[in-house]
Scaffold this motif. Structure first.
Motif, PDB file in Angstrom:
ATOM      1  N   MET A 203      -9.271  -3.685  -2.487  1.00 18.32           N
ATOM      2  CA  MET A 203      -8.783  -2.423  -1.903  1.00 18.32           C
ATOM      3  C   MET A 203      -9.800  -1.869  -0.910  1.00 18.32           C
ATOM      4  SD  MET A 203      -5.869  -1.757  -3.409  1.00 18.32           S
ATOM      5  CE  MET A 203      -5.007  -2.286  -4.875  1.00 18.32           C
ATOM      6  N   GLU A 204     -11.077  -1.934  -1.282  1.00 20.78           N
ATOM      7  CA  GLU A 204     -12.129  -1.414  -0.400  1.00 20.78           C
ATOM      8  C   GLU A 204     -12.159  -2.193   0.914  1.00 20.78           C
ATOM      9  OE1 GLU A 204     -16.049  -1.206   1.407  1.00 20.78           O
ATOM     10  OE2 GLU A 204     -15.325  -2.945   0.321  1.00 20.78           O
ATOM     11  N   GLU A 205     -12.049  -3.515   0.830  1.00 25.64           N
ATOM     12  CA  GLU A 205     -12.037  -4.337   2.039  1.00 25.64           C
ATOM     13  C   GLU A 205     -10.818  -4.014   2.906  1.00 25.64           C
ATOM     14  OE1 GLU A 205     -14.303  -8.306   0.325  1.00 25.64           O
ATOM     15  OE2 GLU A 205     -12.190  -7.979  -0.172  1.00 25.64           O
ATOM     16  N   PHE A 206      -9.654  -3.894   2.258  1.00 25.52           N
ATOM     17  CA  PHE A 206      -8.425  -3.577   2.983  1.00 25.52           C
ATOM     18  C   PHE A 206      -8.527  -2.223   3.681  1.00 25.52           C
ATOM     19  CE2 PHE A 206      -4.082  -1.547   2.440  1.00 25.52           C
ATOM     20  CZ  PHE A 206      -3.598  -1.991   3.657  1.00 25.52           C
ATOM     21  N   PHE A 207      -8.939  -1.189   2.962  1.00 28.39           N
ATOM     22  CA  PHE A 207      -8.993   0.143   3.565  1.00 28.39           C
ATOM     23  C   PHE A 207     -10.039   0.225   4.672  1.00 28.39           C
ATOM     24  CE2 PHE A 207      -6.719   1.525  -0.328  1.00 28.39           C
ATOM     25  CZ  PHE A 207      -5.627   2.102   0.304  1.00 28.39           C
ATOM     26  N   GLU A 208     -11.136  -0.499   4.521  1.00 33.40           N
ATOM     27  CA  GLU A 208     -12.136  -0.486   5.596  1.00 33.40           C
ATOM     28  C   GLU A 208     -11.602  -1.155   6.858  1.00 33.40           C
ATOM     29  OE1 GLU A 208     -16.559  -2.116   6.777  1.00 33.40           O
ATOM     30  OE2 GLU A 208     -16.176  -1.567   4.689  1.00 33.40           O
ATOM     31  N   ILE A 209     -10.992  -2.324   6.726  1.00 36.15           N
ATOM     32  CA  ILE A 209     -10.511  -3.032   7.914  1.00 36.15           C
ATOM     33  C   ILE A 209      -9.346  -2.273   8.550  1.00 36.15           C
ATOM     34  CG2 ILE A 209      -8.823  -4.689   6.960  1.00 36.15           C
ATOM     35  CD1 ILE A 209     -11.709  -5.547   9.332  1.00 36.15           C
ATOM     36  N   LEU A 210      -8.541  -1.605   7.730  1.00 39.56           N
ATOM     37  CA  LEU A 210      -7.442  -0.780   8.223  1.00 39.56           C
ATOM     38  C   LEU A 210      -7.974   0.435   8.979  1.00 39.56           C
ATOM     39  CD1 LEU A 210      -4.296  -0.608   8.045  1.00 39.56           C
ATOM     40  CD2 LEU A 210      -4.623   0.806   6.014  1.00 39.56           C
ATOM     41  N   THR A 211      -8.982   1.086   8.417  1.00 36.85           N
ATOM     42  CA  THR A 211      -9.593   2.239   9.074  1.00 36.85           C
ATOM     43  C   THR A 211     -10.235   1.841  10.400  1.00 36.85           C
ATOM     44  OG1 THR A 211     -10.013   3.307   6.947  1.00 36.85           O
ATOM     45  CG2 THR A 211     -11.320   4.078   8.821  1.00 36.85           C
ATOM     46  N   LEU A 212     -10.931   0.704  10.411  1.00 36.50           N
ATOM     47  CA  LEU A 212     -11.561   0.245  11.657  1.00 36.50           C
ATOM     48  C   LEU A 212     -10.519  -0.023  12.737  1.00 36.50           C
ATOM     49  CD1 LEU A 212     -14.299  -2.125  10.193  1.00 36.50           C
ATOM     50  CD2 LEU A 212     -14.660   0.085  11.341  1.00 36.50           C
ATOM     51  N   LYS A 213      -9.375  -0.542  12.341  1.00 39.53           N
ATOM     52  CA  LYS A 213      -8.310  -0.774  13.319  1.00 39.53           C
ATOM     53  C   LYS A 213      -7.761   0.551  13.827  1.00 39.53           C
ATOM     54  CE  LYS A 213      -4.137  -3.441  14.184  1.00 39.53           C
ATOM     55  NZ  LYS A 213      -3.207  -4.434  13.618  1.00 39.53           N
ATOM     56  N   GLN A 214      -7.540   1.486  12.918  1.00 43.87           N
ATOM     57  CA  GLN A 214      -7.022   2.791  13.323  1.00 43.87           C
ATOM     58  C   GLN A 214      -7.970   3.464  14.319  1.00 43.87           C
ATOM     59  OE1 GLN A 214      -6.730   5.743  10.210  1.00 43.87           O
ATOM     60  NE2 GLN A 214      -5.064   6.773  11.268  1.00 43.87           N
ATOM     61  N   LEU A 215      -9.259   3.246  14.143  1.00 44.47           N
ATOM     62  CA  LEU A 215     -10.262   3.853  15.027  1.00 44.47           C
ATOM     63  C   LEU A 215     -10.525   3.038  16.292  1.00 44.47           C
ATOM     64  CD1 LEU A 215     -12.809   5.029  12.314  1.00 44.47           C
ATOM     65  CD2 LEU A 215     -11.139   6.430  13.566  1.00 44.47           C
ATOM     66  N   GLY A 216      -9.775   1.950  16.467  1.00 44.47           N
ATOM     67  CA  GLY A 216      -9.914   1.162  17.685  1.00 44.47           C
ATOM     68  C   GLY A 216     -11.105   0.226  17.698  1.00 44.47           C
TER      69      GLY A 216
END
Length: 190
Positions: free
Chosen positions: A110-123
């Motif tokens: 979950m931590e890996e998923f949310f981090e990579i998702l957040t990084l994408k959202q932030l461009g």
């Protein structure tokens, strides 16, 4: 293409999840894709790696040196990168991957998923992020996301950041046809 696979490392997981992870790895390799993963020999990580390995596919394992204990790491990697920290591990996995697949997992996944998702959202990257929703494992996460959008904690554009699938072939089709210009980033809101 090198595809990062995040997933559980537990050996106590129901066989249905293990089989689905193995099948995903097998299909990735059959379609010419390599796998980047956290290097584990057990659980869904190990199952996916065994699937890729069964087809002679490329496997890049990445793990901190403190995981180098007999039986913990997958021994048939094409390349193994040792790191000093978990943070360094995640950065290397991100840098060496062209797309991401999230399998069922616990807090680490979950931590890996949310981090990579957040990084994408932030461009910070424009790579495909997918979820293999084996046996409806991520239905509750999807409900949480829906509630977050309805309550205005996230915008509707959030849904363009990832895609969820129940079948591996549809997931791989999505990755192969992914258009990075289709994802909306939220960086402009800061």
């Amino acid at each position: 293409m090198n595809v990062c696979v995040y997933g559980a490392s537990s050996s106590a997981i129901d066989e249905r999840y293990i089989c689905a992870a193995y099948d995903l790895g097998l299909r990735l390799a059959q379609r010419g894709h390599g796998m980047v993963f956290g290097g584990g020999a057990r659980g869904l990580m190990g199952a996916a790696a065994r699937g890729v390995s069964s087809q002679g596919g490329s496997i890049i394992g990445v793990a901190p040196r403190f995981f180098d204990i007999e039986g913990v790491l997958f021994e048939k990697c094409t390349e193994f990168v040792y790191t000093d920290t978990m943070r360094e591990r995640k950065q290397i996995m991100e840098d060496r991957s062209d797309a991401f697949i999230v399998l069922p997992g616990g807090i680490g996944t979950m931590e890996e998923f949310f981090e990579i998702l957040t990084l994408k959202q932030l461009g910070r990257h424009r790579k495909a992020i997918t979820i293999l929703n084996t046996n409806g494992y991520y239905d509750n996460i999807e409900a949480l996301f829906k509630n977050s959008v309805e309550e205005k904690f996230m915008s509707e554009s959030f849904y363009s950041l990832y895609a969820m699938f129940s079948e591996p072939d549809a997931l791989i089709d999505y990755i192969e046809g992914y258009d990075p210009d289709s994802a909306v980033t939220e960086i402009s809101k800061f």
